[in-house]
Design an enzyme around this catalytic site. Structure first.
Site, PDB file in Angstrom:
ATOM      1  N   ARG A  77       1.121  -1.147   0.039  1.00 54.56           N
ATOM      2  CA  ARG A  77      -0.067   0.750   0.214  1.00 54.56           C
ATOM      3  C   ARG A  77       0.862   1.261   0.138  1.00 54.56           C
ATOM      4  O   ARG A  77       0.265   2.856  -0.449  1.00 54.56           O
ATOM      5  CB  ARG A  77      -0.889  -0.368   1.227  1.00 54.56           C
ATOM      6  CG  ARG A  77      -1.961   0.665   1.028  1.00 54.56           C
ATOM      7  CD  ARG A  77      -3.140  -0.532   2.429  1.00 54.56           C
ATOM      8  NE  ARG A  77      -4.165   0.519   2.448  1.00 54.56           N
ATOM      9  CZ  ARG A  77      -5.441  -0.792   2.780  1.00 54.56           C
ATOM     10  NH1 ARG A  77      -5.060  -2.092   2.939  1.00 54.56           N
ATOM     11  NH2 ARG A  77      -6.538  -0.269   2.617  1.00 54.56           N
ATOM     12  N   ARG A  90     -21.682  -0.869   4.510  1.00 54.77           N
ATOM     13  CA  ARG A  90     -21.016  -2.114   5.426  1.00 54.77           C
ATOM     14  C   ARG A  90     -20.570  -2.641   6.645  1.00 54.77           C
ATOM     15  O   ARG A  90     -20.804  -1.455   7.544  1.00 54.77           O
ATOM     16  CB  ARG A  90     -18.940  -1.912   5.025  1.00 54.77           C
ATOM     17  CG  ARG A  90     -18.282  -3.012   5.452  1.00 54.77           C
ATOM     18  CD  ARG A  90     -17.107  -2.949   4.794  1.00 54.77           C
ATOM     19  NE  ARG A  90     -16.333  -1.935   4.746  1.00 54.77           N
ATOM     20  CZ  ARG A  90     -15.046  -1.648   4.215  1.00 54.77           C
ATOM     21  NH1 ARG A  90     -14.874  -2.844   3.919  1.00 54.77           N
ATOM     22  NH2 ARG A  90     -14.528  -0.794   5.011  1.00 54.77           N
ATOM     23  N   ARG A 138     -16.996  -1.093  11.050  1.00 51.24           N
ATOM     24  CA  ARG A 138     -15.833  -0.777  11.346  1.00 51.24           C
ATOM     25  C   ARG A 138     -16.061   0.011  11.807  1.00 51.24           C
ATOM     26  O   ARG A 138     -16.355   1.102  11.326  1.00 51.24           O
ATOM     27  CB  ARG A 138     -15.202  -1.151   9.821  1.00 51.24           C
ATOM     28  CG  ARG A 138     -15.111  -3.129   9.572  1.00 51.24           C
ATOM     29  CD  ARG A 138     -14.096  -2.891   8.227  1.00 51.24           C
ATOM     30  NE  ARG A 138     -13.097  -1.909   8.370  1.00 51.24           N
ATOM     31  CZ  ARG A 138     -12.651  -2.165   7.078  1.00 51.24           C
ATOM     32  NH1 ARG A 138     -12.231  -3.561   5.882  1.00 51.24           N
ATOM     33  NH2 ARG A 138     -11.611  -1.548   6.869  1.00 51.24           N
TER      34      ARG A 138
HETATM   35  N1  LIG Z   1     -23.440  -0.770  -3.450  1.00 53.12           N
HETATM   36  C1  LIG Z   1     -22.383  -2.238  -3.794  1.00 53.12           C
HETATM   37  N2  LIG Z   1     -21.923  -2.526  -2.779  1.00 53.12           N
HETATM   38  C2  LIG Z   1     -20.831  -2.871  -3.238  1.00 53.12           C
HETATM   39  C3  LIG Z   1     -20.194  -3.607  -4.543  1.00 53.12           C
HETATM   40  N3  LIG Z   1     -19.688  -3.604  -4.714  1.00 53.12           N
HETATM   41  C4  LIG Z   1     -18.768  -4.885  -3.241  1.00 53.12           C
HETATM   42  N4  LIG Z   1     -19.503  -3.244  -2.688  1.00 53.12           N
HETATM   43  C5  LIG Z   1     -19.707  -3.523  -0.787  1.00 53.12           C
HETATM   44  O1  LIG Z   1     -18.546  -2.521  -0.745  1.00 53.12           O
HETATM   45  C6  LIG Z   1     -17.982  -2.422   1.198  1.00 53.12           C
HETATM   46  C7  LIG Z   1     -16.576  -2.762   0.410  1.00 53.12           C
HETATM   47  O2  LIG Z   1     -15.939  -3.200  -0.689  1.00 53.12           O
HETATM   48  P1  LIG Z   1     -15.389  -4.305   0.165  1.00 53.12           P
HETATM   49  O3  LIG Z   1     -14.962  -5.281  -0.564  1.00 53.12           O
HETATM   50  O4  LIG Z   1     -15.425  -4.345   1.892  1.00 53.12           O
HETATM   51  O5  LIG Z   1     -14.192  -3.396  -0.180  1.00 53.12           O
HETATM   52  P2  LIG Z   1     -12.669  -2.812   0.264  1.00 53.12           P
HETATM   53  O6  LIG Z   1     -11.905  -2.141   1.360  1.00 53.12           O
HETATM   54  O7  LIG Z   1     -11.693  -2.599  -0.999  1.00 53.12           O
HETATM   55  O8  LIG Z   1     -11.802  -4.564   0.839  1.00 53.12           O
HETATM   56  C8  LIG Z   1     -18.382  -3.908   1.136  1.00 53.12           C
HETATM   57  O9  LIG Z   1     -19.629  -3.478   2.248  1.00 53.12           O
HETATM   58  C9  LIG Z   1     -19.335  -4.622   0.401  1.00 53.12           C
HETATM   59  O10 LIG Z   1     -20.155  -5.196  -0.096  1.00 53.12           O
HETATM   60  C10 LIG Z   1     -21.345  -3.038  -5.761  1.00 53.12           C
HETATM   61  O11 LIG Z   1     -21.178  -3.549  -6.259  1.00 53.12           O
HETATM   62  N5  LIG Z   1     -22.250  -1.638  -4.960  1.00 53.12           N
HETATM   63  N1  LIG Z   2      -0.262  -2.592   3.747  1.00 48.33           N
HETATM   64  C1  LIG Z   2      -1.527  -1.720   4.880  1.00 48.33           C
HETATM   65  N2  LIG Z   2       0.320  -1.270   5.528  1.00 48.33           N
HETATM   66  C2  LIG Z   2      -0.687   0.314   6.037  1.00 48.33           C
HETATM   67  N3  LIG Z   2      -1.635  -0.396   6.894  1.00 48.33           N
HETATM   68  C3  LIG Z   2      -2.446  -1.626   6.214  1.00 48.33           C
HETATM   69  C4  LIG Z   2      -2.689  -2.751   5.503  1.00 48.33           C
HETATM   70  N4  LIG Z   2      -3.030  -2.973   5.346  1.00 48.33           N
HETATM   71  C5  LIG Z   2      -4.303  -3.052   6.465  1.00 48.33           C
HETATM   72  N5  LIG Z   2      -3.780  -1.856   7.186  1.00 48.33           N
HETATM   73  C6  LIG Z   2      -4.561  -0.615   7.889  1.00 48.33           C
HETATM   74  O1  LIG Z   2      -6.308  -1.628   8.605  1.00 48.33           O
HETATM   75  C7  LIG Z   2      -6.920  -0.870   7.815  1.00 48.33           C
HETATM   76  C8  LIG Z   2      -7.460  -1.740   7.263  1.00 48.33           C
HETATM   77  O2  LIG Z   2      -7.261  -2.240   6.212  1.00 48.33           O
HETATM   78  P1  LIG Z   2      -8.436  -2.680   5.063  1.00 48.33           P
HETATM   79  O3  LIG Z   2      -9.161  -3.595   5.998  1.00 48.33           O
HETATM   80  O4  LIG Z   2      -7.535  -3.647   4.026  1.00 48.33           O
HETATM   81  O5  LIG Z   2      -9.660  -1.622   4.174  1.00 48.33           O
HETATM   82  P2  LIG Z   2      -9.646  -0.832   3.542  1.00 48.33           P
HETATM   83  O6  LIG Z   2      -9.387  -1.338   1.745  1.00 48.33           O
HETATM   84  O7  LIG Z   2     -11.501  -1.039   3.811  1.00 48.33           O
HETATM   85  O8  LIG Z   2      -9.361   0.460   3.713  1.00 48.33           O
HETATM   86  C9  LIG Z   2      -6.153   0.252   7.318  1.00 48.33           C
HETATM   87  O9  LIG Z   2      -6.314   1.613   7.533  1.00 48.33           O
HETATM   88  C10 LIG Z   2      -4.669   0.015   7.579  1.00 48.33           C
HETATM   89  O10 LIG Z   2      -5.222   1.153   8.575  1.00 48.33           O
END
Ligand SMILES: Nc1nc2c(ncn2[C@@H]2O[C@H](COP(=O)(O)OP(=O)(O)O)[C@@H](O)[C@H]2O)c(=O)[nH]1
Ligand SMILES: Nc1ncnc2c1ncn2[C@@H]1O[C@H](COP(=O)(O)OP(=O)(O)O)[C@@H](O)[C@H]1O
Length: 221
Positions: free
Chosen positions: A94, A129, A162
């Protein structure tokens, strides 16, 4: 049955809420490749109240990235346990130092899949979420709601939001993404590894990712 890709090493790059975890889940179901999700590793430590969880918590709640060496150590340990299997990195690397650490350790990546989702869509998704804290299962009240409102489908236990999905933490996370993670786009493009998938709906983007993995991922089988 899942179409198995014998060896493949992918990373998912994208803003918070861009759908990395959702795509990682689909990749596991369709291709049998499991993910290593850095955020889930940290949340599991927080849930189990370990020393690692204690150190990570204040960063996560504030929407800040945890220190590079700390997360790199945790993820490398997990990868070593996987041996020669393929995997999908979800949320790592990241930052540029994290990407350099992978290179220093000679960890090969076959492709980086970058999810490009507008900030407005992200804010909507994160406000709806919900997760099951013990397993990390993820729901969304609009996209994939639980069968019984507020309850995990498998255990029936209550779902929680969260702490870092609160609006102020989301602002901080999006800033961290712009300042520290987006430089990886240029980094991986320069290495010929970057493939960007843009869209606001996972179900429309997924067929493109499926086609990409089916045709491009390196196989040593
Ligand atoms: N409305 C909507 N929600 C989605 C879609 N794809 C994923 N989500 C939801 O958006 C939120 C973020 O997705 P997530 O896979 O957890 O994202 P990450 O933080 O990048 O890992 C979760 O609550 C998913 O269920 C979509 O196409 N539409
Ligand atoms: N590669 C990374 N480097 C630094 N912090 C991280 C990393 N991966 C996860 N984290 C920490 O964990 C939190 C949640 O990460 P993640 O579950 O991947 O959430 P999202 O993609 O929804 O932001 C981040 O906001 C950060 O605080």
């Amino acid at each position: 049955m899942a179409a198995r890709v014998p060896v493949s090493r992918l990373a998912l790059l994208g803003a918070p809420g861009s759908g990395k975890g959702t795509m990682a889940h689909k990749i596991r179901l369709h291709f049998g490749i499991t993910s290593v999700a850095s955020g889930e590793l940290l949340r599991d430590h927080i849930y189990r109240r370990t020393e690692i969880g204690h150190r990570a918590r204040s960063y996560i709640v504030a929407g800040r990235l945890v220190p590079d060496d700390f997360i790199t150590h945790l993820v490398m340990r997990e990868l070593q346990q996987r041996g020669d299997d393929g995997w999908v990195l979800d949320g790592f690397p990241r930052t540029l130092p994290q990407a350099h650490a992978l290179e220093c350790e000679r960890v090969r990546l076959d492709a980086v899949l970058c999810l490009d989702v507008p900030a407005d869509t992200i804010r909507q998704r994160l406000s709806s979420r919900w997760i099951h804290a013990r397993s990390g299962r993820v729901y969304n009240t609009h996209f994939n709601p639980p069968r019984n409102a507020g309850r995990d489908d498998v255990t029936g236990e209550p779902l929680v939001q969260r702490l870092d999905d609160r609006p102020d933490a989301v602002v901080a996370r999006l800033r961290e993404y712009r300042e520290r993670t987006q430089p990886l786009v240029t980094h991986f493009a320069s290495r010929g590894l970057l493939h960007t998938f843009a869209g606001t709906e996972t179900n429309k983007v997924w067929p493109e990712i499926h086609a990409f993995i089916s045709s491009h991922v390196r196989s040593l089988g």
